[in-house]
Design an enzyme around this catalytic site. Sequence first.
Site, PDB file in Angstrom:
ATOM      1  N   ASN A  66      61.888 -23.808  -1.491  1.00  0.00           N
ATOM      2  CA  ASN A  66      60.464 -23.411  -1.247  1.00  0.00           C
ATOM      3  C   ASN A  66      59.635 -24.749  -0.705  1.00  0.00           C
ATOM      4  O   ASN A  66      59.458 -25.773  -1.302  1.00  0.00           O
ATOM      5  CB  ASN A  66      59.844 -23.212  -2.834  1.00  0.00           C
ATOM      6  CG  ASN A  66      58.226 -23.204  -2.554  1.00  0.00           C
ATOM      7  OD1 ASN A  66      57.648 -23.202  -1.869  1.00  0.00           O
ATOM      8  ND2 ASN A  66      57.744 -22.602  -3.760  1.00  0.00           N
ATOM      9  N   CYS A 119      54.819 -24.136  -0.638  1.00  0.00           N
ATOM     10  CA  CYS A 119      53.516 -23.760  -1.604  1.00  0.00           C
ATOM     11  C   CYS A 119      52.489 -24.854  -1.258  1.00  0.00           C
ATOM     12  O   CYS A 119      52.811 -25.866  -1.048  1.00  0.00           O
ATOM     13  CB  CYS A 119      54.186 -24.133  -3.057  1.00  0.00           C
ATOM     14  SG  CYS A 119      52.879 -24.147  -4.199  1.00  0.00           S
ATOM     15  N   CYS A 169      34.143  13.539  17.596  1.00  0.00           N
ATOM     16  CA  CYS A 169      33.126  12.449  17.293  1.00  0.00           C
ATOM     17  C   CYS A 169      32.016  13.007  16.629  1.00  0.00           C
ATOM     18  O   CYS A 169      31.383  14.395  16.373  1.00  0.00           O
ATOM     19  CB  CYS A 169      32.570  12.343  18.839  1.00  0.00           C
ATOM     20  SG  CYS A 169      30.944  11.229  19.034  1.00  0.00           S
ATOM     21  N   CYS A 215      30.181  -1.681  22.272  1.00  0.00           N
ATOM     22  CA  CYS A 215      30.638  -1.965  23.834  1.00  0.00           C
ATOM     23  C   CYS A 215      29.346  -2.358  24.824  1.00  0.00           C
ATOM     24  O   CYS A 215      29.527  -3.253  25.398  1.00  0.00           O
ATOM     25  CB  CYS A 215      31.206  -0.507  24.575  1.00  0.00           C
ATOM     26  SG  CYS A 215      31.565  -0.703  26.209  1.00  0.00           S
TER      27      CYS A 215
END
Lengths: 426, 445
Positions: free
Chosen positions: A137, A140, A348, A358
């Site tokens: 390990n 951590c 839609c 957009c």
Amino acid sequence: MKKNANLACEFIGIKSINPFWLASAPPTDKAYNVIRAFEAGWGGVVWKTLGEDPAPINVSSRYGVHYGQNRQVLGFNNIELITDRSLQINLDEITQVKKDWPDRVIIVSLMVPCEEEAWKNILPGVEATGADGIELNFGCPHGMPERGMGAAVGQVPEYIEMVTRWCKQYCSLPVIVKLTPNITDVRKPAEAAWRGGADAVSLINTINSITSVNLETMSPEPSVDGKGTHGGYCGSSVKPIALSMVSEIARHPETSTLPISGIGGISNWRDAAEFISLGASNVQVCTAAMLYGFKIIDDLCDGLSDWMEKKGYNNISDFSRMAIPNTTDWKHLNMNYKRIAYINQDACIGCGRCFAACEDTSHQSILKTGDADNRKYTIIEEECVGCNLCEITCPEPNAIVMKDIDTGLPHLSWLHHPANPYREEP
Amino acid sequence: MSIAHDIQSNRLLDTEIDNNFSDMTPPLTDKQVLVASERCLFCYDAPCIDACPTDIDIPLFIRKINTGNVHGAAKEILSANILGGSCARVCPTETLCEQACVRNTCEEAPVEIGRLQRYAVDRLDRSLPYPFTRESDTGKHIAIIGAGPAGLACAHQLARNGHQVTIYEAAAKSGGLNEYGIALYKLVDDYTQKEIEFVLEIGGIEIKYGQALGRDISLKQLRDQHDAVFIGIGMSNVNALNIPGEELAGVEDAVAYIRDLRQESSLANLPVGRRVIVIGAGMTAIDIAVQSKKLGAEQVTIVYRRAQSAMGASLHEQELALKNGVNFVCNAQPTQILGDDSGITTMEFNRTELDESGKLIATDEIISLECDVVFKAIGQKFSSSPLGSDDKPTLDHRGRISVNENYQTSLSDVFAGGDCINGNDLVVEAVDHGNKAALAIHHQL
Ligand SMILES: Cc1cc2nc3c(=O)[nH]c(=O)nc-3n(C[C@H](O)[C@H](O)[C@H](O)COP(=O)(O)OP(=O)(O)OC[C@H]3O[C@@H](n4cnc5c(N)ncnc54)[C@H](O)[C@@H]3O)c2cc1C
Ligand SMILES: Cc1cc2nc3c(=O)[nH]c(=O)nc-3n(C[C@H](O)[C@H](O)[C@H](O)COP(=O)(O)O)c2cc1C
Ligand code: SF4
Ligand code: SF4
Ligand code: SF4
């Protein structure tokens, strides 16, 4: 428990009934949990990280959450340390569980100070348990680094190489090096592990994070008596980061043959299939089990197995790394490829989200027509750059489709693009 | 002025009738499924599972739907309940799984388990192998009497365990009340027969039609020729009103009428009364009332002798009847039906009330309702005559076949389940009985 024959696999010589292991964390903290996990059908566990005695002491109030709408957990973080139980109790339990469950994998996660003696001392006892391998390990990110362990080691490739070498030297078990994502270039620690003789790497460990601040008390969460600290972030929102890191190691020439155990936000069989296609040979799960319990293994196994059957993959290795050849650098992408958005008017619902996105933030490629009773949004095809934003923001899964446009032009990458002053001639 | 005995066909146009009998609860769309499945909390020790008689692992199948493993979800359902497709359509979920869903507590809206179940089962991927395999042949042969939900479930489970099964069915088609009884708008497009085809695909099950126990075959014969027998013959008698006028033309048994309706290819041909009275308070009463309305009856009234709150039909079903324009008259007990040889005109009732001890008593007040047709929907009764006279299973206090917890009758090689034993008379329960009896038979052999 169901058996899915096509899921049986081998990782660095360790046989597993399926590619799903529980990552080193609370789900694998003690025999009680691990036995429940095996009963539920998990293929293996990486036991909660062991360290030197005396075992660390944990604080109360340990996890902080990042919610989406409707309270679904996108991710959470933790400020827990490694096991808070004594080494011997853990080793005894591991020995017993491995004896009782010979067909399941137990990997022992370890974290001791960055000194040769410390590793030399702990390894024989671990090996004696009958465990199938060890995981180091080095990841951590909270608490332990302040004591010179965990990510403090994982962020220094030389230390990784050194400790890995000690482990290979003092122990005959396969060694998996668990990497921290809290670094700039994950290939460097992976290379170091490779040089040190690691049999595999696993990634990612948790990510440095503060999930929220309590605006009444002005304390970060999780708050311990009015104060908080950064913790390790995990759960489905870390998946994209983990996937990318896994792919980088799998693509990197120096580490391309290094086996990978994929970890990070894996919540369902699809996530697992994606990790495997991008370089992992098996996967580890922590958060999803912590949120829903061990029973999710049923969906993980069944979903993956059925998908493989449908695709004609007879075992995990059949599709392992299949997406790697399609993962490349930006400079190799085809600049003559074109896609544009298309709004399916039947699906839609007229919310206008695509338009706002957009119009305000992208390329003004959506046309708003109609009146108050009938709002209509259509794509201005000449303006659309195919960025996918409208499709992403649209609440209806089938309302916006991105369509490939045949430009009739040959493949042309930036490498060879006329606008590139440093272009290479093909 | 009312025209007496107004019973006619073609009250509505074919197109109107087709529209009326279309799918009552249309399938969920993909998007609805996304939202509905997202709501399931994947509860631990989920209360909905306890509330399903066949113990379908509901959270697991919903999670599988949600992760895109719809085929796996279908397998999950069918492995617990091979008739999961019809149960998804006909179960009164509001009194079963959905009633137990924890989402009711704060949101007053359960996860739509039934509709999600239907979505999954309808999408079992038939390009993949049949989801069940048979264990190797045990050489044992079991007779099942009745191809209703109980018999079919039992047969499938036995076939999975490697046994050979022969089903003896009195009717010309299998499915039992799924084919002949359930309201048409709950099971459209000949779903029952498609489902049975799927059940039989396991192999090892033969159905002999036109074979009635007590008429063409005897229990003794079947016991002699087979290793075990399962009885799933449902209930073939109906309760009588026992009032004057019951024998007049125009007084009909609701179940028999629905049976004709279910087999009629052109519904407009069915004779329909202008003013219809339905006596009863259960699912059958609601079904006949709603279907009468849908066939064009002008006035349909359900009359029940107790208060509306005591009706066997769930609130959801009562609402369905109200929505379809059915009236309710409660606290009215039938006394006589008036009419002559050519038909009926009026039905009379006594107003009822509860006395101090809570007992239902008739008052002197008379309620009189005009009618052309009266449907009796006051419950079915098990008929024990097919069991014959020699060695036969003992009956319970309700006159149905008595069984122990393994669905075994007083004859150790004879088992029984479904409506012919004591229970709640639901398709899903019949399936549960069939499953459990099959496992008991398997263990016994
Ligand atoms: C009008 C009506 C509506 C209903 N609506 C619903 C609903 O919406 N939802 C729900 O869950 N339940 C409903 N039920 C109840 C449900 O249909 C029954 O509980 C279920 O069908 C019982 O299954 P079974 O297999 O025990 O019996 P059945 O379905 O009655 O099947 C018995 C089978 O045995 C055959 N058989 C009978 N006698 C003999 C014999 N002597 N020899 C050989 N074969 C024989 C029959 O032909 C039939 O095929 C309804 C019932 C009725 C009457
Ligand atoms: C509460 C908690 C404790 C953890 N403890 C350890 C640990 O002791 N050792 C370790 O290697 N990783 C530990 N991890 C990290 C997990 O093993 C895993 O790498 C990480 O959570 C990412 O996977 P996930 O998104 O599936 O949770 C811990 C994670 C959590 C949430
Ligand atoms: S999950 Fe809840 S009950 Fe269990 S230890 Fe944590 S805080 Fe306590
Ligand atoms: S975001 Fe989707 S649903 Fe909303 S208007 Fe645009 S296309 Fe229609
Ligand atoms: S009770 Fe409701 S929320 Fe809980 S598992 Fe069942 S369906 Fe899902």
